[in-house]
Design a protein around this motif. Structure first.
Motif, short mmCIF file in Angstrom:
data_model
loop_
_atom_site.label_atom_id
_atom_site.label_comp_id
_atom_site.label_asym_id
_atom_site.label_seq_id
_atom_site.Cartn_x
_atom_site.Cartn_y
_atom_site.Cartn_z
N ASP A 1 0.84 -1.19 0.00
CA ASP A 1 0.00 0.00 0.00
C ASP A 1 0.88 1.25 0.00
OD1 ASP A 1 -2.69 1.33 0.47
OD2 ASP A 1 -1.56 2.09 2.18
N MET B 1 -4.28 1.00 9.08
CA MET B 1 -3.02 1.74 9.07
C MET B 1 -2.56 1.93 10.52
SD MET B 1 -4.04 5.70 8.32
CE MET B 1 -5.57 5.74 7.39
N GLN C 1 -7.28 4.47 -3.82
CA GLN C 1 -8.05 5.05 -2.72
C GLN C 1 -8.02 6.57 -2.72
OE1 GLN C 1 -6.46 2.24 0.79
NE2 GLN C 1 -5.05 2.53 -0.90
N LYS D 1 -3.01 5.78 -3.66
CA LYS D 1 -4.06 6.75 -3.30
C LYS D 1 -3.71 8.15 -3.80
CE LYS D 1 -3.17 5.02 1.28
NZ LYS D 1 -1.74 4.80 1.44
N HIS E 1 -7.40 9.54 -0.56
CA HIS E 1 -6.50 9.59 0.59
C HIS E 1 -6.97 10.60 1.63
CE1 HIS E 1 -1.86 9.62 1.59
NE2 HIS E 1 -2.60 9.32 2.63
N GLN E 2 -7.02 10.15 2.88
CA GLN E 2 -7.26 11.04 4.03
C GLN E 2 -8.51 11.91 3.83
OE1 GLN E 2 -7.29 11.72 6.80
NE2 GLN E 2 -6.60 13.70 7.46
N THR F 1 -9.43 6.21 2.52
CA THR F 1 -8.74 6.21 3.80
C THR F 1 -9.16 7.46 4.57
OG1 THR F 1 -6.73 7.52 3.41
CG2 THR F 1 -6.74 5.27 2.54
N GLN G 1 -9.80 2.24 4.91
CA GLN G 1 -8.54 2.14 5.65
C GLN G 1 -8.54 3.19 6.75
OE1 GLN G 1 -3.71 2.63 4.98
NE2 GLN G 1 -4.94 2.08 3.21
#
Ligand code: SF4
Ligand code: SF4
Length: 340
Positions: free
Chosen positions: A47, A190, A104, A75, A106-107, A142, A162
């Motif tokens: 990842d 994570m 993905q 991501k 991200h954040q 995520t 995630q």
């Protein structure tokens, strides 16, 4: 190593993956060695992220010719269509592949970001198009915000979620993971070591292995670390009362107010080295006060520049009262200097 289905994604992955941030600290040759060791020991899920500097390139270099045996996840932090589109193509080029198994967002923790990615010309549109074009197999997300993560799970837009998960951040087991299971989503964990706050790897994995459908993504920067964790997975898991007591003792010591070292708060315009300064009490606990004061002098001296502007706090996904905590850590450091 066992291999498990990642929800209903159709992807089968090793029961522990490899979070590819730490390889950015390594030379390309060293990173290739560590990545290949992980693969040789049975790890198939890697990842990374577009923003992890040269991590994707190192993965591309390590796994030339092995693509079909791997599950590659990356991501994008971009919130708009054009940015996400460019990131997907960049990830493909860097990893020397023509498809990414799991891509993905991200954040995604803020409502404004959610509105941006789902709005017209949002990043999700780029990802849907890439999926249609065969560049992406599955779409994930995520997050560091539990309420947002639960909301995202319920949208039905994503195949995986995630989120940080370890024995000091166990809240996802209560609502997030059950919600994801209900949607048959893949669940990725994570920060299995609490973002560096936990140094007892065996205890961390005793906790995590109680949740066999949650795939942890530890980061490795040495072959010995890969070997240690893979060895843990070669034993039966057993959690004893003394393990539970040790976990509880860590929880009490760290409390809720601990920094996960995600570095989203940085940079600081005043040059404050926020992340290491936020972790000064942990270092002091490990090293003794006077030694820690010497070791962290540059970091802690930078805290004197803090104007308490609060900008870092707005960027912290854990809502930590950073200036207040830094002040306390500086006072502790000053006590340690006085004691030397
Ligand atoms: S509150 Fe202090 S540490 Fe945070 S950004 Fe402002 S000056 Fe930097
Ligand atoms: S203070 Fe917050 S944003 Fe900064 S590294 Fe720690 S947890 Fe992350």
């Amino acid at each position: 190593m066992r291999y498990v289905k990642l929800g209903k994604t159709g992807l089968e992955v090793s029961e522990v993956g490899f979070g590819c941030i730490p390889i950015i600290r390594l030379s390309t040759a060293e990173a290739v060695t560590v990545l290949r060791r992980a693969y040789d020991r049975g790890i198939t899920l890697f990842d990374t992220a577009n923003m992890y500097l040269d991590s994707e390139e190192k993965i591309g270099q390590a796994f030339e010719g092995l693509r079909s045996r791997l599950i590659l996840a990356s991501k994008t932090l971009k919130r708009n269509l054009a940015g996400a589109e460019a990131d997907i193509d960049l990830s493909l080029r860097r990893m020397r592949t023509d498809y990414i198994d799991l891509f993905q967002i991200h954040q995604l923790s803020l409502e404004s970001d959610y509105q941006a990615i789902t709005g017209p010309d949002g990043a999700l549109e780029a990802i849907f198009r890439a999926k249609q074009a065969g560049k992406i197999r599955r779409i994930g997300v995520t997050s560091h915000g539990i309420e947002m993560a639960i909301k995202l799970v319920k949208t039905g837009l994503f195949s995986t979620v995630q989120f940080p998960f370890n024995f000091i951040e166990s809240a996802p087991a209560e609502e997030l993971h059950p919600a994801a299971r209900q949607e048959e989503m893949g669940i990725l964990a994570m920060k299995p070591f609490g973002g560096g706050a936990l140094d007892n790897g065996e205890l961390c994995f005793k906790f995590l292995r109680q949740f066999p459908d949650v795939i942890p993504l530890p980061g490795f920067d040495a072959v010995e670390q890969v070997d240690q964790i893979v060895a843990v997975y070669e034993t039966e898991n057993a959690v004893f009362p003394e393990d539970l007591a040790a976990m509880e003792s860590f929880r009490t010591e760290l409390g809720q107010h601990f920094c996960r070292r995600c570095e989203y708060c940085q940079p600081c315009e005043q040059g404050v080295m926020i992340t290491p300064a936020m972790n000064y009490p942990i270092i002091a606990h490990r090293m003794s006060g006077p030694k820690a004061a010497g070791f962290a002098a540059k970091t802690m001296e930078s805290v004197r520049n803090c104007t308490e502007c609060g900008e870092c706090m707005e960027r912290c996904p854990y809502n930590l009262p950073i200036p207040e905590m830094l002040k306390k850590h500086l006072a502790l450091y000053d006590e340690h200097i006085a004691g030397t």
